[in-house]
Write a protein that holds these residues in place. Structure first.
Motif: not given
Length: 107
Positions: A28-30, A40-41
């Motif tokens: 949910v946060l992402v 980004l990585p």
């Protein structure tokens, strides 16, 4: 199995928690954050801290110059940093890591 997060100071476990205990699930946060910014990585999402924070301990525990803080996330890896007092000049060692200039450390 839930992801675990552990913080150690000079090898002593100071905080330990599980992602399953968080108010919002990681997915949910992402999802929410990625609606506003492109992730980004290597990006880090800071969400708070498990119980055990230093100032709330009895007696309180504060970081000091030279302490080594390690944060480990199961299945992801570990971040390790050494605390350097403000005003300390940093130099690079041959491996490229920052370290305090021994001539500028004040005791």
């Amino acid at each position: 199995a839930s992801i675990t997060v552990e913080t150690r100071v000079n090898g002593e476990i100071m905080q330990s928690g599980r992602a399953g205990d968080m108010v919002f699930p990681i997915t949910v946060l992402v999802s929410y954050i990625s609606q506003a910014v492109r992730l980004l990585p290597g990006d880090v999402i800071l969400t708070g801290t498990p119980s055990g924070v230093g100032y709330a301990r009895n007696p309180p525990v504060y970081l000091v110059d030279g302490d080594v803080v390690e944060v480990a996330v199961s299945g992801l890896g570990e971040l390790r940093n050494r605390v350097v007092a403000m005003g300390t000049t940093l130099e690079r060692d041959p491996a490229g890591a920052s370290r305090p200039d021994s001539n500028s450390i004040h005791h």
